[in-house]
Design a protein around this motif. Sequence first.
Motif, PDB file in Angstrom:
ATOM      1  N   SER A 116      39.395  46.448  33.956  1.00 20.78           N
ATOM      2  CA  SER A 116      40.106  47.663  34.369  1.00 20.78           C
ATOM      3  C   SER A 116      41.544  47.366  34.811  1.00 20.78           C
ATOM      4  CB  SER A 116      39.334  48.388  35.476  1.00 20.78           C
ATOM      5  OG  SER A 116      39.333  47.636  36.670  1.00 20.78           O
ATOM      6  N   PHE A 117      41.905  46.090  34.894  1.00 23.60           N
ATOM      7  CA  PHE A 117      43.279  45.702  35.232  1.00 23.60           C
ATOM      8  C   PHE A 117      44.035  45.450  33.933  1.00 23.60           C
ATOM      9  CE2 PHE A 117      40.915  44.820  39.021  1.00 23.60           C
ATOM     10  CZ  PHE A 117      41.770  45.186  40.043  1.00 23.60           C
ATOM     11  N   ASN A 118      45.326  45.619  33.993  1.00 15.58           N
ATOM     12  CA  ASN A 118      46.152  45.500  32.795  1.00 15.58           C
ATOM     13  C   ASN A 118      46.795  44.119  32.687  1.00 15.58           C
ATOM     14  OD1 ASN A 118      47.260  46.427  30.404  1.00 15.58           O
ATOM     15  ND2 ASN A 118      49.102  47.204  31.407  1.00 15.58           N
ATOM     16  N   TYR A 119      46.017  43.076  32.919  1.00 17.42           N
ATOM     17  CA  TYR A 119      46.566  41.729  32.804  1.00 17.42           C
ATOM     18  C   TYR A 119      46.368  41.204  31.392  1.00 17.42           C
ATOM     19  CZ  TYR A 119      47.131  41.595  37.831  1.00 17.42           C
ATOM     20  OH  TYR A 119      47.531  41.864  39.113  1.00 17.42           O
ATOM     21  N   LEU A 120      47.445  40.671  30.847  1.00 16.71           N
ATOM     22  CA  LEU A 120      47.413  40.074  29.519  1.00 16.71           C
ATOM     23  C   LEU A 120      47.893  38.634  29.639  1.00 16.71           C
ATOM     24  CD1 LEU A 120      49.132  43.032  27.647  1.00 16.71           C
ATOM     25  CD2 LEU A 120      46.688  42.562  27.790  1.00 16.71           C
ATOM     26  N   ASN A 121      47.452  37.807  28.751  1.00 14.11           N
ATOM     27  CA  ASN A 121      47.933  36.427  28.663  1.00 14.11           C
ATOM     28  C   ASN A 121      47.738  35.614  29.938  1.00 14.11           C
ATOM     29  OD1 ASN A 121      48.849  37.030  26.023  1.00 14.11           O
ATOM     30  ND2 ASN A 121      50.685  37.929  26.911  1.00 14.11           N
ATOM     31  N   ILE A 122      46.597  35.750  30.576  1.00 10.64           N
ATOM     32  CA  ILE A 122      46.246  34.892  31.711  1.00 10.64           C
ATOM     33  C   ILE A 122      45.449  33.730  31.125  1.00 10.64           C
ATOM     34  CG2 ILE A 122      45.069  34.736  33.930  1.00 10.64           C
ATOM     35  CD1 ILE A 122      47.502  36.642  33.937  1.00 10.64           C
ATOM     36  N   ASP A 123      45.896  32.518  31.405  1.00 12.89           N
ATOM     37  CA  ASP A 123      45.329  31.334  30.762  1.00 12.89           C
ATOM     38  C   ASP A 123      44.017  30.842  31.365  1.00 12.89           C
ATOM     39  OD1 ASP A 123      47.535  31.075  28.969  1.00 12.89           O
ATOM     40  OD2 ASP A 123      48.701  30.128  30.567  1.00 12.89           O
ATOM     41  N   MET A 124      43.871  30.982  32.682  1.00 12.08           N
ATOM     42  CA  MET A 124      42.726  30.367  33.350  1.00 12.08           C
ATOM     43  C   MET A 124      42.185  31.293  34.439  1.00 12.08           C
ATOM     44  SD  MET A 124      42.674  26.810  35.574  1.00 12.08           S
ATOM     45  CE  MET A 124      43.105  25.800  34.167  1.00 12.08           C
ATOM     46  N   ALA A 125      40.869  31.278  34.587  1.00 12.17           N
ATOM     47  CA  ALA A 125      40.225  31.976  35.705  1.00 12.17           C
ATOM     48  C   ALA A 125      39.427  30.959  36.506  1.00 12.17           C
ATOM     49  CB  ALA A 125      39.308  33.086  35.201  1.00 12.17           C
ATOM     50  N   VAL A 126      39.575  31.023  37.817  1.00  9.33           N
ATOM     51  CA  VAL A 126      38.769  30.243  38.745  1.00  9.33           C
ATOM     52  C   VAL A 126      37.882  31.244  39.474  1.00  9.33           C
ATOM     53  CG1 VAL A 126      38.807  28.766  40.792  1.00  9.33           C
ATOM     54  CG2 VAL A 126      40.561  28.486  39.013  1.00  9.33           C
ATOM     55  N   ILE A 127      36.576  31.054  39.364  1.00  2.00           N
ATOM     56  CA  ILE A 127      35.627  32.028  39.911  1.00  2.00           C
ATOM     57  C   ILE A 127      34.727  31.342  40.929  1.00  2.00           C
ATOM     58  CG2 ILE A 127      33.828  33.711  39.363  1.00  2.00           C
ATOM     59  CD1 ILE A 127      34.970  33.717  36.472  1.00  2.00           C
ATOM     60  N   ASP A 128      34.810  31.808  42.171  1.00  2.64           N
ATOM     61  CA  ASP A 128      34.012  31.266  43.270  1.00  2.64           C
ATOM     62  C   ASP A 128      33.476  32.442  44.075  1.00  2.64           C
ATOM     63  OD1 ASP A 128      32.886  29.912  45.379  1.00  2.64           O
ATOM     64  OD2 ASP A 128      34.751  29.000  46.065  1.00  2.64           O
ATOM     65  N   THR A 129      32.348  32.974  43.623  1.00  2.00           N
ATOM     66  CA  THR A 129      31.837  34.217  44.204  1.00  2.00           C
ATOM     67  C   THR A 129      30.409  34.103  44.731  1.00  2.00           C
ATOM     68  OG1 THR A 129      31.253  34.985  41.987  1.00  2.00           O
ATOM     69  CG2 THR A 129      33.396  35.676  42.860  1.00  2.00           C
ATOM     70  N   GLN A 130      30.011  32.915  45.108  1.00  2.00           N
ATOM     71  CA  GLN A 130      28.739  32.691  45.794  1.00  2.00           C
ATOM     72  C   GLN A 130      27.558  33.379  45.106  1.00  2.00           C
ATOM     73  OE1 GLN A 130      28.891  30.402  47.797  1.00  2.00           O
ATOM     74  NE2 GLN A 130      30.910  30.406  48.691  1.00  2.00           N
ATOM     75  N   GLY A 131      27.325  33.012  43.857  1.00  2.00           N
ATOM     76  CA  GLY A 131      26.153  33.499  43.132  1.00  2.00           C
ATOM     77  C   GLY A 131      26.387  34.734  42.293  1.00  2.00           C
ATOM     78  N   TYR A 132      27.549  35.348  42.390  1.00  2.00           N
ATOM     79  CA  TYR A 132      27.844  36.596  41.679  1.00  2.00           C
ATOM     80  C   TYR A 132      28.671  36.355  40.417  1.00  2.00           C
ATOM     81  CZ  TYR A 132      28.049  41.707  41.785  1.00  2.00           C
ATOM     82  OH  TYR A 132      27.866  43.039  41.516  1.00  2.00           O
ATOM     83  N   GLU A 133      28.810  35.095  40.028  1.00  2.00           N
ATOM     84  CA  GLU A 133      29.701  34.710  38.937  1.00  2.00           C
ATOM     85  C   GLU A 133      29.389  35.413  37.611  1.00  2.00           C
ATOM     86  OE1 GLU A 133      29.812  31.841  42.162  1.00  2.00           O
ATOM     87  OE2 GLU A 133      28.106  32.535  40.964  1.00  2.00           O
ATOM     88  N   LEU A 150      37.821  28.752  31.831  1.00  2.00           N
ATOM     89  CA  LEU A 150      37.122  29.397  32.939  1.00  2.00           C
ATOM     90  C   LEU A 150      36.536  28.287  33.806  1.00  2.00           C
ATOM     91  CD1 LEU A 150      35.070  32.073  30.952  1.00  2.00           C
ATOM     92  CD2 LEU A 150      37.215  32.448  32.186  1.00  2.00           C
ATOM     93  N   ILE A 151      36.898  28.266  35.060  1.00  2.00           N
ATOM     94  CA  ILE A 151      36.303  27.317  36.002  1.00  2.00           C
ATOM     95  C   ILE A 151      35.396  28.146  36.897  1.00  2.00           C
ATOM     96  CG2 ILE A 151      36.732  25.697  37.879  1.00  2.00           C
ATOM     97  CD1 ILE A 151      39.368  25.002  36.449  1.00  2.00           C
ATOM     98  N   VAL A 152      34.101  27.929  36.743  1.00  2.00           N
ATOM     99  CA  VAL A 152      33.111  28.770  37.395  1.00  2.00           C
ATOM    100  C   VAL A 152      32.253  27.910  38.317  1.00  2.00           C
ATOM    101  CG1 VAL A 152      31.241  30.420  37.025  1.00  2.00           C
ATOM    102  CG2 VAL A 152      33.065  30.213  35.316  1.00  2.00           C
ATOM    103  N   GLU A 153      32.333  28.204  39.607  1.00  2.00           N
ATOM    104  CA  GLU A 153      31.492  27.483  40.560  1.00  2.00           C
ATOM    105  C   GLU A 153      30.083  28.060  40.497  1.00  2.00           C
ATOM    106  OE1 GLU A 153      31.289  27.873  45.131  1.00  2.00           O
ATOM    107  OE2 GLU A 153      32.687  26.237  44.725  1.00  2.00           O
ATOM    108  N   PHE A 154      29.100  27.195  40.553  1.00  3.65           N
ATOM    109  CA  PHE A 154      27.720  27.665  40.624  1.00  3.65           C
ATOM    110  C   PHE A 154      26.936  26.693  41.474  1.00  3.65           C
ATOM    111  CE2 PHE A 154      27.792  24.810  37.044  1.00  3.65           C
ATOM    112  CZ  PHE A 154      26.618  24.083  37.181  1.00  3.65           C
TER     113      PHE A 154
END
Length: 181
Positions: A116-133, A150-154
């Motif tokens: 729903s956000f209008n972001y384009l051309n973002i190279d990397m995502a770091v996701i640290d959401t305590q089980g909600y990844e 994508l760097i996803v903590e689990f």
Amino acid sequence: MKELILLALQKSEVKSLVHIGGHIGQEINFYQSLNFDKVIYFEPVKEFADEIRDKILHLANFSLHQCALGNENSHKLIYIANKGENDDSGSTSLLEPRKSNISFGKTTIEVKKYSSFNYLNIDMAVIDTQGYELEVLKGFENKISTFKFLIVEFSNFEGYLNQTIQKDLNKFLILNNFSLV
């Protein structure tokens, strides 16, 4: 996490990053040292978002959204670890925690889909959401294919009820042309 970012930088140019589950922005100085053109934080807890906002106030290439990311636009309860004497665990999740020696408060926060956000051309995502990844990744929808990394903590143990397990996370990532490193 820092080691994975540095590994990614050896493989491809990374100019922009989104950090989902920013807590208090412990990585801001590290990100600043990498000279990214754009760094976007998502942090739903007001107290934590305010701390990030203060740290990035004079950094033109950093921005912050005070909301959580998930697979739908809604409002949800979030569980926030109460600070103990020496505790700054950052154990905050949209998932109900299992019984432990950490006590949690809760509040209602806004959840949005990344798509729903209008972001384009973002190279990397770091996701640290305590089980909600996995729910966060589902909310990327077709924008997931625009990321190089994508760097996803689990976790290998279920600290939260209905937490994503590594097998399901990996299956989703493979279906979206990402591989586990």
